[in-house]
Design an enzyme around this catalytic site. Sequence first.
Site, PDB file in Angstrom:
ATOM      1  N   ASP A 102       0.876  -1.179   0.000  1.00  0.00           N
ATOM      2  CA  ASP A 102       0.000   0.000   0.000  1.00  0.00           C
ATOM      3  C   ASP A 102       0.908   1.223   0.000  1.00  0.00           C
ATOM      4  OD1 ASP A 102      -1.729   2.138   0.576  1.00  0.00           O
ATOM      5  OD2 ASP A 102      -3.076   0.855   1.729  1.00  0.00           O
ATOM      6  N   ALA A 154     -13.455  -7.040  -2.360  1.00  0.00           N
ATOM      7  CA  ALA A 154     -13.377  -5.564  -2.430  1.00  0.00           C
ATOM      8  C   ALA A 154     -14.283  -5.068  -3.550  1.00  0.00           C
ATOM      9  CB  ALA A 154     -11.946  -5.125  -2.634  1.00  0.00           C
ATOM     10  N   ARG A 155     -13.839  -5.230  -4.778  1.00  0.00           N
ATOM     11  CA  ARG A 155     -14.640  -4.801  -5.927  1.00  0.00           C
ATOM     12  C   ARG A 155     -14.305  -5.665  -7.127  1.00  0.00           C
ATOM     13  NH1 ARG A 155     -17.613  -2.895  -3.239  1.00  0.00           N
ATOM     14  NH2 ARG A 155     -18.603  -0.841  -3.181  1.00  0.00           N
ATOM     15  N   ASP A 163     -16.453 -12.319  -3.564  1.00  0.00           N
ATOM     16  CA  ASP A 163     -17.727 -11.731  -3.099  1.00  0.00           C
ATOM     17  C   ASP A 163     -18.187 -10.618  -4.036  1.00  0.00           C
ATOM     18  OD1 ASP A 163     -19.852 -11.286  -1.121  1.00  0.00           O
ATOM     19  OD2 ASP A 163     -18.787  -9.431  -0.621  1.00  0.00           O
ATOM     20  N   GLU A 166     -22.263  -7.247 -11.660  1.00  0.00           N
ATOM     21  CA  GLU A 166     -23.282  -7.660 -10.683  1.00  0.00           C
ATOM     22  C   GLU A 166     -24.636  -7.154 -11.164  1.00  0.00           C
ATOM     23  OE1 GLU A 166     -22.036  -6.223  -6.846  1.00  0.00           O
ATOM     24  OE2 GLU A 166     -20.119  -7.255  -6.973  1.00  0.00           O
ATOM     25  N   HIS A 224     -21.958 -10.489  -3.028  1.00  0.00           N
ATOM     26  CA  HIS A 224     -21.611  -9.166  -2.489  1.00  0.00           C
ATOM     27  C   HIS A 224     -22.272  -8.942  -1.115  1.00  0.00           C
ATOM     28  CE1 HIS A 224     -20.479  -4.787  -3.735  1.00  0.00           C
ATOM     29  NE2 HIS A 224     -20.301  -4.979  -2.433  1.00  0.00           N
ATOM     30  N   GLY A 232     -20.400  -8.713   1.807  1.00  0.00           N
ATOM     31  CA  GLY A 232     -19.378  -8.313   2.783  1.00  0.00           C
ATOM     32  C   GLY A 232     -19.931  -7.436   3.899  1.00  0.00           C
ATOM     33  N   ALA A 233     -20.897  -6.588   3.569  1.00  0.00           N
ATOM     34  CA  ALA A 233     -21.422  -5.647   4.569  1.00  0.00           C
ATOM     35  C   ALA A 233     -22.741  -6.141   5.157  1.00  0.00           C
ATOM     36  CB  ALA A 233     -21.624  -4.293   3.912  1.00  0.00           C
TER      37      ALA A 233
HETATM   38  N1  LIG Z   1     -17.586  -6.887  -0.093  1.00  0.00           N
HETATM   39  C1  LIG Z   1     -18.121  -5.878   0.515  1.00  0.00           C
HETATM   40  O1  LIG Z   1     -19.319  -5.855   0.740  1.00  0.00           O
HETATM   41  C2  LIG Z   1     -17.250  -4.767   0.970  1.00  0.00           C
HETATM   42  C3  LIG Z   1     -17.421  -4.218   2.253  1.00  0.00           C
HETATM   43  C4  LIG Z   1     -16.567  -3.177   2.661  1.00  0.00           C
HETATM   44  C5  LIG Z   1     -15.616  -2.687   1.794  1.00  0.00           C
HETATM   45  N2  LIG Z   1     -15.534  -3.204   0.545  1.00  0.00           N
HETATM   46  C6  LIG Z   1     -14.528  -2.724  -0.387  1.00  0.00           C
HETATM   47  O2  LIG Z   1     -13.252  -3.035   0.128  1.00  0.00           O
HETATM   48  C7  LIG Z   1     -12.300  -2.101  -0.321  1.00  0.00           C
HETATM   49  C8  LIG Z   1     -11.514  -1.564   0.876  1.00  0.00           C
HETATM   50  O3  LIG Z   1     -12.398  -0.903   1.768  1.00  0.00           O
HETATM   51  P1  LIG Z   1     -11.814  -0.103   3.016  1.00  0.00           P
HETATM   52  O4  LIG Z   1     -12.960   0.292   3.848  1.00  0.00           O
HETATM   53  O5  LIG Z   1     -10.699  -0.872   3.628  1.00  0.00           O
HETATM   54  O6  LIG Z   1     -11.205   1.165   2.270  1.00  0.00           O
HETATM   55  P2  LIG Z   1     -10.011   2.081   2.772  1.00  0.00           P
HETATM   56  O7  LIG Z   1     -10.104   3.314   1.984  1.00  0.00           O
HETATM   57  O8  LIG Z   1      -9.999   2.167   4.241  1.00  0.00           O
HETATM   58  O9  LIG Z   1      -8.704   1.288   2.321  1.00  0.00           O
HETATM   59  C9  LIG Z   1      -8.251   1.207   1.006  1.00  0.00           C
HETATM   60  C10 LIG Z   1      -6.738   1.153   1.048  1.00  0.00           C
HETATM   61  O10 LIG Z   1      -6.289   0.907  -0.290  1.00  0.00           O
HETATM   62  C11 LIG Z   1      -5.104   1.657  -0.477  1.00  0.00           C
HETATM   63  N3  LIG Z   1      -4.881   1.833  -1.905  1.00  0.00           N
HETATM   64  C12 LIG Z   1      -5.520   2.673  -2.750  1.00  0.00           C
HETATM   65  N4  LIG Z   1      -5.024   2.539  -3.993  1.00  0.00           N
HETATM   66  C13 LIG Z   1      -4.055   1.599  -3.918  1.00  0.00           C
HETATM   67  C14 LIG Z   1      -3.186   1.046  -4.877  1.00  0.00           C
HETATM   68  N5  LIG Z   1      -3.222   1.419  -6.155  1.00  0.00           N
HETATM   69  N6  LIG Z   1      -2.326   0.100  -4.471  1.00  0.00           N
HETATM   70  C15 LIG Z   1      -2.286  -0.288  -3.181  1.00  0.00           C
HETATM   71  N7  LIG Z   1      -3.074   0.216  -2.218  1.00  0.00           N
HETATM   72  C16 LIG Z   1      -3.954   1.165  -2.594  1.00  0.00           C
HETATM   73  C17 LIG Z   1      -5.356   2.946   0.255  1.00  0.00           C
HETATM   74  O11 LIG Z   1      -4.131   3.582   0.574  1.00  0.00           O
HETATM   75  C18 LIG Z   1      -6.089   2.453   1.493  1.00  0.00           C
HETATM   76  O12 LIG Z   1      -5.185   2.215   2.574  1.00  0.00           O
HETATM   77  C19 LIG Z   1     -13.096  -1.058  -1.097  1.00  0.00           C
HETATM   78  O13 LIG Z   1     -13.094  -1.420  -2.459  1.00  0.00           O
HETATM   79  C20 LIG Z   1     -14.497  -1.219  -0.562  1.00  0.00           C
HETATM   80  O14 LIG Z   1     -15.450  -0.774  -1.472  1.00  0.00           O
HETATM   81  C21 LIG Z   1     -16.301  -4.231   0.125  1.00  0.00           C
HETATM   82  O1  LIG Z   2     -18.475  -0.642  -0.601  1.00  0.00           O
HETATM   83  C1  LIG Z   2     -18.909  -1.223   0.363  1.00  0.00           C
HETATM   84  O2  LIG Z   2     -18.875  -0.743   1.506  1.00  0.00           O
HETATM   85  C2  LIG Z   2     -19.469  -2.588   0.204  1.00  0.00           C
HETATM   86  O3  LIG Z   2     -19.264  -3.053  -1.091  1.00  0.00           O
HETATM   87  C3  LIG Z   2     -20.879  -2.717   0.604  1.00  0.00           C
HETATM   88  O4  LIG Z   2     -21.727  -2.020  -0.225  1.00  0.00           O
HETATM   89  P1  LIG Z   2     -23.299  -2.324  -0.231  1.00  0.00           P
HETATM   90  O5  LIG Z   2     -23.643  -2.838   1.112  1.00  0.00           O
HETATM   91  O6  LIG Z   2     -23.946  -1.041  -0.562  1.00  0.00           O
HETATM   92  O7  LIG Z   2     -23.511  -3.347  -1.281  1.00  0.00           O
END
Ligand SMILES: NC(=O)c1ccc[n+]([C@@H]2O[C@H](COP(=O)([O-])OP(=O)(O)OC[C@H]3O[C@@H](n4cnc5c(N)ncnc54)[C@H](O)[C@@H]3O)[C@@H](O)[C@H]2O)c1
Ligand SMILES: O=C(O)[C@H](O)COP(=O)(O)O
Length: 540
Positions: A181, A242-243, A267, A272, A290, A292-293
């Site tokens: 990171d 993540a995405r 996930d 989607e 999807h 995760g949340a």
């Molecule tokens: N599956 C789900 O339902 C779910 C739930 C929560 C979050 N997410 C996803 O998970 C991901 C992370 O969420 P978060 O809350 O930890 O976000 P966050 O912003 O706290 O963390 C993201 C991290 O990625 C780093 N980053 C950004 N670009 C980068 C790169 N090119 N290379 C390396 N590191 C890089 C940033 O510095 C940061 O530390 C997001 O895509 C979010 O949408 C998904």
């Molecule tokens: O970005 C996020 O925090 C997760 O992907 C969850 O998003 P959702 O609950 O709106 O699908």
Amino acid sequence: MEKTVKILITGKLHDIALKLLNNQPSELAVSESLKIVYIPDAPRDIILKEIEDTHVLISRSETDVDAELLRKAKKLSVVARAAVGYGNIDCDLATEMGILVVNTPGKNTNSAAELTMGLLLALVRKIPQAHMSTSAGGWNRHKFSGTELGDKTIGIVGLGNVGHRVAKFAKGFDMRVIAYDPYISEDVFRKNQAERKNTLEELLAECDVLSVHVPLNKETKGMISLVELKKMRKGGIILNAARGGIVAERALLEVLNEGYIVGAAIDTFDNEPKPLQELIAHPNVIVTPHIGASTAEAQYRIGETIAIQVLKALRGEIVDYPVNLPHVSLLGSNDLKVFSVLSEKVSRFGAQIFDFQPAILKLTVKANLNKEDLQVLKLSAIKGFLSHASEEFVSYVNAEKILQRKGLEFEIEMTPSSSAKNELLFEVYGKGTSEKISVGAVLYDGKFARLSSINDFLFEIELDNDLIVMQNHDRPGVIGDVGSYLAKNNVNIAQFELSRNRRGGMAMSLIRIDGDLESEVVAGLRKLPNLISARLVSGL
Ligand SMILES: NC(=O)c1ccc[n+]([C@@H]2O[C@H](COP(=O)([O-])OP(=O)(O)OC[C@H]3O[C@@H](n4cnc5c(N)ncnc54)[C@H](O)[C@@H]3O)[C@@H](O)[C@H]2O)c1
Ligand SMILES: O=C(O)[C@H](O)COP(=O)(O)O
């Protein structure tokens, strides 16, 4: 008439959000009445119709807040993303349109990290397959032999909220944690006991499990493609909660088919809710939709937070989690909130008392503030000035952009004060050398907004309601004439303040009135003897 604000909710929200919007706590109560239209999993065509007269949109990941939607949203001022990722929102366009975007970072972190570990365990111990077989009557103790996590290396891409929680959990399973990171400090790595890798290549070369936790953006889309997957050790596994799109799906399918990568747990998908069929049906892949949340705890926290963000935005306060106002984070204290209202009022007042072409706006702040707080005052002043001087919808989000577009400059200066003084001087300079007005304001007792000066004239009058600003010759009878004229026109005076530069010279009066004032009444004032000018200042 009381304004009605329409809030359109297009994704499933926890009841707490609706409760807070419907029964607002007194400290967050809004003056408008709210019309809440709640359509969980709303179809696109319904959203596009409903959005036309919507003021606030609360959405989840399935709602694309793209240019098509935003262009239809003529009244939209807030997009509230009830989660973290906002890759599905056209934030640039929202900013241009003055629409505030907020989200709820950190509120689903634990749930997403727990799901990631759940997927990892399910994958390495073949839990879904074993469950299917056993529940169908089978008993295959040898077929479902797996591998341990202990002593394996997990490579985390993105050591943010979710990434570092995954790191912590992985440590609990005795895994070696490495992370990439480039945007965070050494300290964060140290605190999370993650070995820092300076390049993605270094990380890929050393990990058995690769887990991505970055946002989806131009830089991260496809960041794990065929080349990167091949840089991993043979026999590795991939996690993506993540995405979709961070790991290129076709490339992943290819290395899974070759047996180079031996498993993936996913996930989040590119397309989607209809992900790539061959990928989700692959025998070495386990998938979830999807979720995760999707826990009671995360949804409660998100629902509570998003409702509070929306109410704060409607109250004109700066929200806690702005996405497109990165330079203004938390509105630190109530004192700053009150000071920012003063800044907005003094500049809105200033915008209404000059007749020249403005070139430079200047705010002088007598207080002891940090850089961030000064920025809040600056935005408030620009917003106050433009909301009178511009036809466009002006918010904290687009205020600076509109100012630039109008070719106006803004200067801000702080005069540090030894005592805790909260004073502002707002000045407007024209293009000509002599064109200038200045308005001073002060917060008495840290909370009461008072106008303290206009140019050389000193006052102490509340900055509230409509005000009449009058200039007259300092001669007997003027106050009496004005009082009876206003009484004749049924205008009640709440406060009258007179200031003069010297005896028999020029005088300036400020009259604070109850209720609204017709412009014809003000025009009539100008005809009274000894009056030089009279103008109405409204919207304070
Ligand atoms: N599956 C789900 O339902 C779910 C739930 C929560 C979050 N997410 C996803 O998970 C991901 C992370 O969420 P978060 O809350 O930890 O976000 P966050 O912003 O706290 O963390 C993201 C991290 O990625 C780093 N980053 C950004 N670009 C980068 C790169 N090119 N290379 C390396 N590191 C890089 C940033 O510095 C940061 O530390 C997001 O895509 C979010 O949408 C998904
Ligand atoms: O970005 C996020 O925090 C997760 O992907 C969850 O998003 P959702 O609950 O709106 O699908």
